[in-house]
Write an enzyme that holds these catalytic residues in place. Structure first.
Site, short mmCIF file in Angstrom:
data_model
loop_
_atom_site.label_atom_id
_atom_site.label_comp_id
_atom_site.label_asym_id
_atom_site.label_seq_id
_atom_site.Cartn_x
_atom_site.Cartn_y
_atom_site.Cartn_z
N CYS A 189 0.57 -1.06 14.25
CA CYS A 189 0.49 0.15 15.06
C CYS A 189 0.66 -0.18 16.55
CB CYS A 189 -0.86 0.80 14.89
SG CYS A 189 -1.30 1.08 13.18
N ARG A 243 7.55 -3.34 16.81
CA ARG A 243 6.34 -3.83 16.14
C ARG A 243 6.31 -3.42 14.67
NH1 ARG A 243 1.69 -5.07 19.18
NH2 ARG A 243 0.46 -4.17 17.52
N TRP A 252 1.43 2.17 11.42
CA TRP A 252 1.88 1.31 10.32
C TRP A 252 0.80 1.44 9.26
CZ3 TRP A 252 0.55 -3.33 7.76
CH2 TRP A 252 1.59 -4.04 7.17
N ASN A 264 -5.77 1.60 16.85
CA ASN A 264 -5.19 0.44 16.17
C ASN A 264 -6.33 -0.37 15.59
OD1 ASN A 264 -2.67 1.07 17.05
ND2 ASN A 264 -2.37 -0.77 18.31
N GLY A 265 -6.12 -0.93 14.41
CA GLY A 265 -7.17 -1.75 13.80
C GLY A 265 -7.62 -1.12 12.49
N GLU A 290 11.63 -22.72 7.66
CA GLU A 290 11.82 -21.67 8.67
C GLU A 290 13.12 -20.90 8.41
OE1 GLU A 290 10.26 -20.03 10.65
OE2 GLU A 290 11.69 -19.23 12.09
N LYS A 345 13.45 -16.91 7.65
CA LYS A 345 14.30 -16.03 8.47
C LYS A 345 15.21 -15.20 7.58
CE LYS A 345 12.86 -16.21 11.27
NZ LYS A 345 11.74 -16.37 12.10
N GLU A 363 13.28 -12.51 5.66
CA GLU A 363 12.79 -11.46 6.55
C GLU A 363 13.86 -10.41 6.85
OE1 GLU A 363 9.47 -13.21 9.61
OE2 GLU A 363 11.49 -14.00 9.83
N HIS A 402 12.11 -32.25 -9.59
CA HIS A 402 10.81 -31.90 -10.20
C HIS A 402 10.73 -30.41 -10.51
CE1 HIS A 402 9.41 -35.94 -9.54
NE2 HIS A 402 9.88 -35.87 -8.30
N LYS A 405 5.82 -7.10 13.97
CA LYS A 405 5.97 -8.21 14.90
C LYS A 405 4.65 -8.93 15.10
CE LYS A 405 8.03 -10.73 17.97
NZ LYS A 405 8.82 -11.81 17.34
C1 G6P Z 1 4.47 -11.87 11.93
C2 G6P Z 1 5.84 -11.93 12.56
C3 G6P Z 1 6.36 -13.35 12.52
C4 G6P Z 1 5.39 -14.29 13.21
C5 G6P Z 1 3.98 -14.17 12.61
C6 G6P Z 1 2.95 -14.88 13.47
O1 G6P Z 1 4.57 -12.14 10.58
O2 G6P Z 1 6.73 -11.06 11.89
O3 G6P Z 1 7.61 -13.40 13.20
O4 G6P Z 1 5.83 -15.60 13.08
O5 G6P Z 1 3.59 -12.80 12.56
O6 G6P Z 1 2.90 -14.24 14.71
P1 G6P Z 1 2.34 -14.88 16.03
O7 G6P Z 1 2.44 -13.79 17.07
O8 G6P Z 1 0.92 -15.26 15.72
O9 G6P Z 1 3.19 -16.06 16.35
#
Ligand code: G6P
Length: 613
Positions: A2, A27, A74, A100-101, A488, A492, A495, A511, A608
């Site tokens: 949110c 976000r 959200w 938010n929260g 990573e 990506k 995502e 394995h 985000k």
């Molecule tokens: C979310 C984002 C990721 C990020 C992760 C940790 O999942 O979509 O891109 O790596 O949070 O976020 P931070 O702000 O703690 O690096």
């Protein structure tokens, strides 16, 4: 997650609020809404879907109030719908609240309020807040200028869980009250106007002067006055902080998407991260943490704790810290770390990595380590974010605002700063070879130029993405740091392209995963460590034999062994090669997503900054 925006001043609030919400779209959210206050009447308008859908609402352009609150939701409690979106009002329509929260005891509060005669229109936890505020307000017989404040403070004391709230009241047309606990909130200060936001980029184009709220603080905001209180309403002082992010950095600057822009910024951002910490032939400078040799010699373990991409940055640098410091390093997922009773004492150093500095699990994991007596370092990109306020020391990555949900420049900056930290520890401890340290330092200084070279040669990766974008599964293989980059790269791709993908340590292939390799499947191999080339090449040959199409990212001179595409990147010290090898793979994910016609910057279901568990 949110987003919150608020305004109080002399201008029409509605366009400022909607503009701020649009800047928070990155976000992730499913609905949006605003409340403004004018002539002792609160207008409340909300809609599902995109922020721009608010403009479809009748009368939105007639909102002339100069005080207002706004929210992107959200969904957590209750599906995405108009009723569940914020702002929420109390039954008498006296208060309007965005939140938010998560209010963990909302069922209990709801029962209590229902018994007191209140009813509820939504399935949200949030709707308890305006009604609770109204409950306390109506019980208060002292009709002075603090009655609104007292009601919010009493309600906050009843809330368990996390909240950042904005509240307006029709009896107080010149006042907004905001409060926070475990959820971010900043106040932007202007002349005859004040702004509120959950994230700095929402209001960066209006002001660069911010007050950063701490947990359990409540604020009275007038257009020309701000009063800060603790939860018991004792007045407190706060310093105004200046944030030097350029508002233009939050714009796309001609790029099609924020993600592409952020990928292309990496030569610059890595240079910014290095900043003045590293100058040739001089010890690495970490004056801001200044850990003594005695202290570093006393510690017997280091934890790197984070979520998502930030956790992958930790994995990439673990080998370098262990090599230079001879201290065992454990990289942990924050949500696991916080619940598994990790072994922590005053001989433990805990480093928390978070782009936003607001990730709920990372923050909780940090608080846990502090209670066990460990020293804590926060690595964050956001000045004044929650983890920076909790940690003993903070180191900023200085990558500038990252808007795309999929993290790119934050990752390379995190790997860079952690590598610098490893060098700093290494130099203070003085137990590793000076030549090795100097080589890594020299290579770090050359990185921005080498990143630029990678970014100038993107056609092949684009072409390969075009060939494989319809695939259902893609595998990534690597050894050592190349395995950490595989993780990573696979994240990506998942995502933003929604293609199923897996990353494996190449030695693990036999394995199990090799059973999945069949004719035509795509396998990406990362081969940058000269000590492991022949091993990795053999693993790739095993998948080629079974009919796989292969994309190879390498800085080694590989013989042509039937690879479908080889992307050559500049050589560097193997310990820091993830900073280069990840870039073609960020672009790989990006171009696949584009080919599929997806929204690269706002992938489905993702946020985000994950500020709730
Ligand atoms: C979310 C984002 C990721 C990020 C992760 C940790 O999942 O979509 O891109 O790596 O949070 O976020 P931070 O702000 O703690 O690096």
């Amino acid at each position: 997650m949110c987003g919150i925006v608020g305004y109080i001043g002399t201008k029409k609030a509605c366009p400022i609020l909607i503009d701020g919400l649009m800047r928070l779209e990155y976000r992730g959210y499913d609905s949006a809404g605003i409340s403004t206050l004018e002539d002792n009447y609160i207008s409340n308008m909300k809609n599902v879907g995109r922020v721009k859908n608010l403009y479809d609402l009748d009368g939105i352009n007639n909102l002339n109030g100069t005080i207002g609150i706004a929210h992107t939701r959200w969904a957590t409690h209750g599906k995405p719908s108009k009723e569940n979106s914020h702002p929420h009002m109390d039954n008498s329509k006296m208060f309007s609240v965005v939140h938010n929260g998560i209010i963990e005891n909302y069922q209990e509060l709801k029962l209590f309020l229902e018994k007191a005669g209140y009813s509820f229109l939504s399935q949200t936890d949030t709707e308890t807040i305006p009604n609770l505020i109204h409950y306390y307000y109506s019980k208060d017989t002292n009709n002075d200028d603090k009655r609104f404040l007292r009601a919010v403070s009493s309600a906050c004391k009843d809330l368990n869980g996390s909240y950042a709230i904005e509240v307006i009241c029709k009896d107080y047309p010149d006042l907004m009250i905001v409060a926070r606990k475990d959820s971010p909130l900043v106040i932007g200060s202007g002349i005859n106007e004040n702004y509120i936001a959950s994230d700095i980029p929402a209001i960066l184009s209006y002001t660069k002067n911010f007050y950063l709220l701490d947990d359990n603080e409540i604020v009275e905001l007038y257009k020309n006055k701000i009063n800060f209180y603790d939860i018991n309403l004792s007045k407190i002082d706060k310093d105004l902080k200046s944030i030097d992010w350029d508002a233009a950095l939050s714009e796309k600057n001609g790029y099609e998407d924020y993600m592409l822009k952020e990928i292309f910024e990496q030569a610059h951002t890595v240079r910014e991260t290095i900043g003045s910490r590293l100058v040739a032939n001089t010890p690495v400078n970490f004056d801001d943490i200044n850990l003594s040799k005695d202290y570093l010699e006393s510690i017997n373990q280091i934890y790197l704790v984070a979520c998502g991409t930030a956790m992958h940055a930790g994995l990439a640098v673990k080998p370098l810290i262990e090599k230079l410091c001879k201290i065992p390093v454990t990289v942990d997922i924050a949500s696991e770390f916080r619940y598994r009773n990790p072994l922590i004492d005053n001989k433990t150093l805990c480093i928390y990595i978070s782009q936003s500095g607001e990730t709920a699990d990372t923050l909780a994991a940090l608080k846990l380590a502090k209670t066990c007596g460990a020293k804590t370092i926060a690595i964050s990109n956001v000045i004044g974010s929650s983890i920076t306020r909790e940690a003993d020391f903070t180191v900023y990555t200085h990558a500038g605002p990252e808007i795309a949900v999929a993290s790119t420049k934050a990752y390379t900056s995190q790997v860079t700063i952690l590598s610098l930290l490893a060098l700093y520890f290494g130099e203070v401890l003085g137990i590793s070879s000076k030549d090795e340290i100097e080589d890594i330092k020299n290579e770090l200084l050359l990185l921005p130029e080498k990143i630029q070279t990678v970014l100038e040669n993107i056609e092949d990766i684009k072409e390969f993405a075009k060939k494989v974008y319809t695939e259902k599964d893609i595998f990534f293989l690597g050894r050592g740091v190349d395995y950490t980059v595989s993780l990573e790269a696979s994240l990506k791709l998942k995502e933003i392209s929604y293609i199923h993908s897996e990353a494996y340590a190449a030695g693990e292939l036999k394995h199990g995963p090799i059973a999945l390799i069949e004719n035509g499947i795509t396998v990406v191999g990362i081969i940058t460590d000269h000590n492991l080339v022949s091993k990795s090449v053999s693993n790739i040959q095993e998948v080629i034999t079974r009919g796989a199409k292969t994309l190879i990212i390498t800085n080694q001179d590989l013989e042509n062994k039937n690879y479908d595409m080889v992307i050559n990147i500049p050589k560097t010290n193997p310990f820091i090669s993830p900073i280069l090898s990840v870039i073609p793979l960020q672009l790989f994910a990006y171009y696949i997503s584009k080919e599929k016609g997806l929204d690269v910057d706002k992938p489905r279901n993702l946020a985000k900054s994950v500020t709730v568990e």
